[in-house]
Design a protein around this motif. Structure first.
Motif, PDB file in Angstrom:
ATOM      1  N   GLY A 112       0.798  -1.218   0.000  1.00  0.00           N
ATOM      2  CA  GLY A 112       0.000   0.000   0.000  1.00  0.00           C
ATOM      3  C   GLY A 112       0.830   1.267   0.000  1.00  0.00           C
ATOM      4  N   GLU A 113       0.135   2.396  -0.245  1.00  0.00           N
ATOM      5  CA  GLU A 113       0.818   3.677  -0.441  1.00  0.00           C
ATOM      6  C   GLU A 113       1.633   4.123   0.775  1.00  0.00           C
ATOM      7  OE1 GLU A 113       1.215   5.834  -3.009  1.00  0.00           O
ATOM      8  OE2 GLU A 113       0.428   4.208  -4.235  1.00  0.00           O
ATOM      9  N   GLY A 114       1.152   3.863   1.961  1.00  0.00           N
ATOM     10  CA  GLY A 114       1.869   4.342   3.143  1.00  0.00           C
ATOM     11  C   GLY A 114       3.033   3.476   3.569  1.00  0.00           C
ATOM     12  N   ALA A 115       3.240   2.357   2.881  1.00  0.00           N
ATOM     13  CA  ALA A 115       4.262   1.409   3.324  1.00  0.00           C
ATOM     14  C   ALA A 115       5.672   1.966   3.170  1.00  0.00           C
ATOM     15  CB  ALA A 115       4.123   0.098   2.552  1.00  0.00           C
ATOM     16  N   ALA A 116       5.923   2.709   2.095  1.00  0.00           N
ATOM     17  CA  ALA A 116       7.273   3.251   1.880  1.00  0.00           C
ATOM     18  C   ALA A 116       7.669   4.175   3.021  1.00  0.00           C
ATOM     19  CB  ALA A 116       7.347   3.980   0.540  1.00  0.00           C
ATOM     20  N   LEU A 117       6.732   5.026   3.453  1.00  0.00           N
ATOM     21  CA  LEU A 117       7.039   5.933   4.560  1.00  0.00           C
ATOM     22  C   LEU A 117       7.271   5.160   5.848  1.00  0.00           C
ATOM     23  CD1 LEU A 117       7.367   8.788   5.610  1.00  0.00           C
ATOM     24  CD2 LEU A 117       4.887   8.877   5.979  1.00  0.00           C
ATOM     25  N   GLN A 118       6.508   4.095   6.075  1.00  0.00           N
ATOM     26  CA  GLN A 118       6.716   3.284   7.276  1.00  0.00           C
ATOM     27  C   GLN A 118       8.117   2.678   7.292  1.00  0.00           C
ATOM     28  OE1 GLN A 118       3.373   0.520   7.068  1.00  0.00           O
ATOM     29  NE2 GLN A 118       2.385   1.573   8.758  1.00  0.00           N
ATOM     30  N   VAL A 119       8.557   2.184   6.150  1.00  0.00           N
ATOM     31  CA  VAL A 119       9.899   1.596   6.059  1.00  0.00           C
ATOM     32  C   VAL A 119      10.957   2.655   6.330  1.00  0.00           C
ATOM     33  CG1 VAL A 119      11.569   0.566   4.470  1.00  0.00           C
ATOM     34  CG2 VAL A 119       9.219  -0.285   4.524  1.00  0.00           C
ATOM     35  N   LEU A 120      10.806   3.821   5.700  1.00  0.00           N
ATOM     36  CA  LEU A 120      11.802   4.883   5.861  1.00  0.00           C
ATOM     37  C   LEU A 120      11.796   5.441   7.286  1.00  0.00           C
ATOM     38  CD1 LEU A 120      11.214   6.625   2.422  1.00  0.00           C
ATOM     39  CD2 LEU A 120      13.260   5.362   3.112  1.00  0.00           C
TER      40      LEU A 120
END
Length: 223
Positions: A112-120
């Motif tokens: 999902g779209e918010g996953a990249a921010l969660q990883v970072l």
């Protein structure tokens, strides 16, 4: 019928001066073969040992190579060898940014779209934890800002500190080592801002951003 004037021929790029060609070849040899003695390098290049040593000293002064002492094969007499530094390695093409872009794209596709921010953000939290030992709580605020800027410089951001007339501190990053990724994933810059807040323990405002075409990333520290 008379022939017209000859067509102009395109000009090739001028070749590198001989000393620079030799230095470039030295870097290539160290990249391909790993640590080498000055005798090995001189033999590969077909130059004298003193000549090779002069070029190696120049490359050391530029921070592209370093010397160390090691035993060949773990045995025998110690000998001086030369090898690339991180800066020297960076002179060769890398595809780290493409790999990072691919990973973030797949993360978003799968989760999902918010996953990249969660990883970072998880990465930023881990970095903040690592920095806790280097920046203890008893550091004065200005010392913490300076130490954090020095750490950022070590990470490739070429960071400097500034102080306004009213005493407000700024950290200015004059380079973005992750620019290709930051332009496609603004989440990276949002996560970096979070790292500033976690490390400094103060409100932080980003006033300019390299990824938006400005000359630096400028962070105001405090309200």
């Amino acid at each position: 019928m008379t022939a017209g004037p000859p067509l102009p021929t395109p000009h090739a790029a001028p070749p590198l001066p001989a000393p620079e060609r030799t230095k470039h070849r030295l870097l290539e040899l160290l990249k391909r073969h790993g640590p080498q003695t000055v005798q090995d390098l001189a033999g590969h290049l077909g130059v004298s040992v003193p000549g090779a040593r002069r070029h190696l000293l120049d490359l050391q002064d530029q921070g592209l190579i370093e010397a160390r002492t090691e035993r060949p094969g773990g045995r025998g007499r110690p000998q001086h060898v030369f090898l690339l530094t991180d800066r020297g390695e960076a002179a060769f093409p890398k595809t780290y940014s493409l790999l990072c872009l691919d990973v973030l794209r797949h993360v978003q596709t799968l989760f999902g779209e918010g996953a990249a921010l969660q990883v970072l953000d998880a990465r930023s939290a881990e970095l903040a934890g690592q920095l806790a030992a280097e920046l203890p709580d008893n550091l004065a605020p200005e010392e913490r800002v300076r130490a954090f800027a020095a750490w950022l410089t070590g990470m490739g951001y070429d960071a400097v500190t500034e102080q306004d007339e009213d005493g407000t501190w700024f950290i200015v990053e004059r380079n973005c080592p992750n620019l290709t990724v930051a332009r496609q994933y603004p989440e990276l810059c949002r996560s970096e801002l979070g790292l500033f807040v976690q490390v400094l323990g103060l409100p932080v405002t980003r006033e300019t951003r390299i990824a938006c075409g400005q000359g630096s990333c400028r962070y105001r520290i405090g309200s």
